[in-house]
Design a protein around this motif. Structure first.
Motif, PDB file in Angstrom:
ATOM      1  N   THR A 185       0.992  -1.367   0.109  1.00  0.00           N
ATOM      2  CA  THR A 185       0.098   0.114   0.220  1.00  0.00           C
ATOM      3  C   THR A 185       0.968   1.288  -0.046  1.00  0.00           C
ATOM      4  O   THR A 185       0.460   2.281  -0.664  1.00  0.00           O
ATOM      5  CB  THR A 185      -0.966  -0.030   1.187  1.00  0.00           C
ATOM      6  OG1 THR A 185      -1.807  -1.219   1.105  1.00  0.00           O
ATOM      7  CG2 THR A 185      -1.705   1.156   1.250  1.00  0.00           C
ATOM      8  N   ASP A 202      -6.257  -1.651  -4.693  1.00  0.00           N
ATOM      9  CA  ASP A 202      -5.487  -2.407  -3.588  1.00  0.00           C
ATOM     10  C   ASP A 202      -6.437  -3.330  -3.014  1.00  0.00           C
ATOM     11  O   ASP A 202      -7.358  -2.853  -2.395  1.00  0.00           O
ATOM     12  CB  ASP A 202      -5.056  -1.015  -2.862  1.00  0.00           C
ATOM     13  CG  ASP A 202      -4.502  -1.499  -1.661  1.00  0.00           C
ATOM     14  OD1 ASP A 202      -3.931  -2.574  -1.300  1.00  0.00           O
ATOM     15  OD2 ASP A 202      -3.731  -0.448  -0.727  1.00  0.00           O
ATOM     16  N   GLU A 203      -6.138  -4.722  -3.305  1.00  0.00           N
ATOM     17  CA  GLU A 203      -6.757  -5.646  -2.578  1.00  0.00           C
ATOM     18  C   GLU A 203      -8.095  -5.523  -3.035  1.00  0.00           C
ATOM     19  O   GLU A 203      -9.282  -5.679  -1.925  1.00  0.00           O
ATOM     20  CB  GLU A 203      -6.611  -5.752  -1.303  1.00  0.00           C
ATOM     21  CG  GLU A 203      -4.893  -5.992  -0.860  1.00  0.00           C
ATOM     22  CD  GLU A 203      -4.636  -6.764   0.431  1.00  0.00           C
ATOM     23  OE1 GLU A 203      -5.497  -7.480   0.908  1.00  0.00           O
ATOM     24  OE2 GLU A 203      -3.629  -6.656   0.674  1.00  0.00           O
ATOM     25  N   GLN A 226      -7.719   0.030  -0.075  1.00  0.00           N
ATOM     26  CA  GLN A 226      -7.684  -1.343   0.585  1.00  0.00           C
ATOM     27  C   GLN A 226      -9.225  -1.330   1.648  1.00  0.00           C
ATOM     28  O   GLN A 226      -9.754  -2.155   1.427  1.00  0.00           O
ATOM     29  CB  GLN A 226      -6.347  -1.510   1.281  1.00  0.00           C
ATOM     30  CG  GLN A 226      -6.296  -2.951   1.982  1.00  0.00           C
ATOM     31  CD  GLN A 226      -5.006  -3.229   2.819  1.00  0.00           C
ATOM     32  OE1 GLN A 226      -4.012  -2.320   2.144  1.00  0.00           O
ATOM     33  NE2 GLN A 226      -4.777  -4.253   3.083  1.00  0.00           N
TER      34      GLN A 226
HETATM   35 MG   LIG Z   1      -1.832  -2.665   2.089  1.00  0.00          MG
END
Ligand SMILES: [Mg+2]
Ligand SMILES: Nc1ncnc2c1ncn2[C@@H]1O[C@H](COP(=O)(O)OP(=O)(O)OP(=O)(O)O)[C@@H](O)[C@H]1O
Lengths: 256, 437
Positions: free
Chosen positions: A43, A176-177, A85
């Protein structure tokens, strides 16, 4: 010329070395994966490239233009869209307002339009709205356009994030994820959306992902990050068979 | 426990029965009919208000629906209620019911012509009602003007504190800037004054220069807002509350020490330009412009700043620009309202722009509801009526009002009517369209 290029980027949080000597080249239309254990610095790499933090060292260029030191909104307007995320939605706002607001850099009607409601404003607002509905259609939540985001189920909220990032008209999309915390059904839908976005909009995608299956299925090349350093880079096949990766990352996952 | 829930039940059934009745008989009555009804009520009062009041044992028609006498002479409460029913409520209900379908046709016809025309006609009716109602009594005129100004001030602070989610305390300071700028301009240019000398321009022109004077007052307030905005919005963090509070105090003590404008004694002699129509037009203009702003995508960036600045930045929004523009914009309207206030009272003094004013403005914003134009209007009107009703309590008023605010903050943390959109088109449209279609 590469679309996005990062050279020798290093970042310290005080004494903590979060990212060390990181290099990245992403070409037009490529899907690139970034994997690594918790706290590896994934991140942070997103935040460095998108301007939330300024790297301690390193060069970042987008379309050959240096973007280090620009404000996040400027970098976003130059063509890097992102999702977060842990969802960062605006909790009092409707779905469609999210997507409209992300088209801020298109607004030309200025203060006069905002204060007095000129014809130009009405035209532009209509364009922005039409585009928003298209994007909501693309991620499959058009029917939720008028809902307040906090009333939506988790999977739908993720899609709002996706539509909002797309509305900035990015050249490259940072995810992000995007499947974190999803059930298998939602996961399948999200992978489908990522594919569709990639094909229909021809975007490059930079993807952080914990689930091996997702990265392996979607990405052409993958980097593995451990303690802020890239320990392996290659095709899904190469990553799967790389002993360092297996030890540092996959091994653990198999154990648990 | 059982008793309590029973009474609540009864109340809700009575209330819901009334709602059902209202919806059945008035569900399709458009705003147009209500305004005509209110106008008729105002005319009835003008014609027979005082004789009727004497008939039912009151010295004269109540000034503000009886709000003023509730605490002073409680014995008059029943006749006051009767007065309200007979003079205001029954005629309004009757006319609205009779005109229901006709005014739906009128409203539909107007709407199809032009939304602007329809809006103006509705505003015209509203103004006529207010004008006739207020001309019953001088005190009413003053109260209506002050309430209209309170709407401007509340709404403009709501833009910063509600829509943008910052906490600003500088509104009294901006009002003071506007009030003094306007006063000085009018007195210097259009009044023969012992301090500022004879009028520079012929006083008859003053009326026409007044809009310009007010705009300048607003701009001066905006420019002074830079003093707060630049340091506050340079970095992240909650500096705004403290810097804006300091600003209010600094402006106040600056004026107190400025002998040329009368120091703490204040300044008199503003011409009588802030008539009811003038104040009404400025208030409507303010509501219109602010509502335009908060409903535009450009303006909604305020909400993004409030609900998540990092995400806003990542979505191409220049949040610093949003904050600056919004803050200066709000200050402008506070300045205009201040300028009008000085000409309504025809007197200003620095003492009226202190901490008490701040408490009042904040109360109206948080009472009415954050992020809502209607909320601000309700907040300003409600707070002022309440404040009039509590006037006999004098100082205790300032104990009761804060307690009420605290209660509201506990039970409705965002205020009475929060997070709504104010869509004029929806309000003035005919009410029978869906059935026809
Ligand atoms: Mg992360
Ligand atoms: N703003 C910050 N200040 C100080 N340290 C930070 C900051 N942000 C991240 N870190 C630290 O940097 C390291 C990398 O964090 P990062 O969030 O980038 O990891 P990640 O790879 O995204 O992990 P995860 O898989 O859990 O999301 C962690 O040790 C984290 O504690």
């Amino acid at each position: 010329m590469a679309l996005l290029e990062v050279k020798n980027m290093t970042h310290y949080f005080g004494g903590l070395r979060a990212v060390y000597n990181y290099n990245l080249t992403i070409e037009q239309g490529e899907i690139r994966g970034l994997i690594g254990p918790n706290g590896a610095g994934k991140t942070t790499i997103f935040n460095l490239i998108t301007g939330i933090y300024k790297p301690t060292e390193g060069i970042i260029t987008l379309d050959g233009e240096n973007i280090v030191g620009l404000q996040p909104y400027q970098i976003a307007a130059k063509g890097i869209g992102r999702t977060f995320q842990n969802l960062q939605l605006w909790r009092h706002m409707s779905v469609i307002d999210h997507v409209k607001l992300a088209q801020y850099s298109k607004i030309r009607y200025g203060l006069v339009g905002a204060f007095f409601g000129t014809p130009l404003r009405h035209r532009q607002e209509q364009e922005i709205e039409d585009r928003s509905l298209e994007l909501l259609e693309l991620v499959g939540i058009r029917h939720l356009a008028d809902q307040i985001v906090t009333n939506l189920p988790y999977g739908a909220q993720r899609r709002v994030e996706m539509a909002r990032a797309l509305a900035t008209d990015p050249k490259i999309l940072f995810l992000d994820e995007p499947t974190v915390g999803m059930n298998p059904e939602e996961l399948k839908d999200m992978m489908e959306i990522i594919r569709r976005v990639h094909e229909e909009l021809g975007l490059a995608i930079f993807l952080i992902e914990h689930r091996m299956k997702v990265v392996m299925d979607l990405c052409q090349r993958i980097q593995t990050l451990v303690f802020g350093e890239v320990v392996a880079e290659g095709t899904p096949e190469e990553i799967r068979n790389n002993p360092i990766v297996i030890e540092a990352y996959l091994g653990k996952e198999i154990e648990t | 426990m059982a008793v309590v829930s029973e009474t609540i039940d009864e109340r809700t059934t009575l209330w819901s029965r009334m709602r059902v009745w209202l919806r059945k008989n008035y569900g399709e009555v458009p705003l147009f009919a209500w305004l005509v009804g209110a106008l008729v009520a105002a005319i009835i009062e003008m014609l027979v208000g005082n004789p009727f009041a004497r008939l039912i044992g009151m010295p004269r028609g109540p000034v503000l629906f009886g709000f003023l006498i509730v605490l002073k002479t409680p014995l008059l409460i029943p006749p006051a209620i009767l007065y309200n029913l007979v003079i205001y409520i029954f005629p309004t209900l009757l006319v609205a019911r009779l005109l229901g379908s006709l005014s739906n046709r009128i409203a539909g016809w107007l709407m199809d012509r032009s939304v602007i025309l329809s809006t103006l006609i509705h505003l015209g009716l509203l103004y006529a009602t207010l004008h006739i109602w207020a001309s019953f009594n001088d005190y009413r005129v003053l109260v209506v003007k002050l309430i209209l100004l309170a709407i401007m001030i509340t709404l403009s602070l709501n833009v910063v504190n509600g829509y943008m989610g910052e906490f600003s305390c500088s509104h009294p300071g901006f009002m003071a800037m506007g009030a003094y700028t306007a006063s000085i301009l009018s007195v210097v240019f259009f009044v023969d004054d012992s301090v500022f000398g004879p009028a520079i321009l012929p006083p008859v022109l003053g009326q026409f220069a007044f809009p310009l004077i007010l705009i300048i007052s607003g701009l001066v307030a905006s420019i002074s807002a830079l003093l707060v905005a630049v340091p506050s919005f340079r970095t992240r963090g909650d500096y705004l509350a403290i810097i804006s509070l300091a600003f209010t105090f600094i402006v106040k003590s600056l004026i107190e020490n400025l002998e040329i404008v009368g120091g703490p004694r204040g300044m008199r002699g503003q011409p009588d330009w802030a008539t009811l129509p003038v104040v009404f037009v400025w208030t409507m203009l303010c509501v219109w412009v602010i509502n335009n702003y908060v409903r535009s995508t450009f303006g909604k960036t305020m909400n993004a700043v409030r609900d998540g600045e990092m995400a806003a930045n990542a979505m191409t929004i220049n949040t610093r620009r949003t904050k600056m523009v919004t803050f200066l914009f709000a200050a402008f309207w506070a300045g205009v309202a201040g300028g009008l206030l000085a000409h309504v009272l025809r007197y200003v003094n620095p003492g009226s722009f202190g901490i008490q004013k701040l408490a009042e403005v904040l109360a109206m914003v948080y009472f009415g509801g954050l992020n809502s134009v209607v909320g601000s209007i309700v907040g300003a009107v409600g707070f002022n009526l309440l404040s009039e009703a509590l006037r006999p309590l004098e100082l205790y008023k300032w104990i009761i009002i804060p307690i009420m605010i605290i209660l509201i903050m506990i039970y409705r943390p965002t205020g009475l009517i929060a997070f709504t959109e104010f869509d004029v088109k929806k309000i003035i449209q005919p009410r029978n369209r869906d059935r026809e279609a």
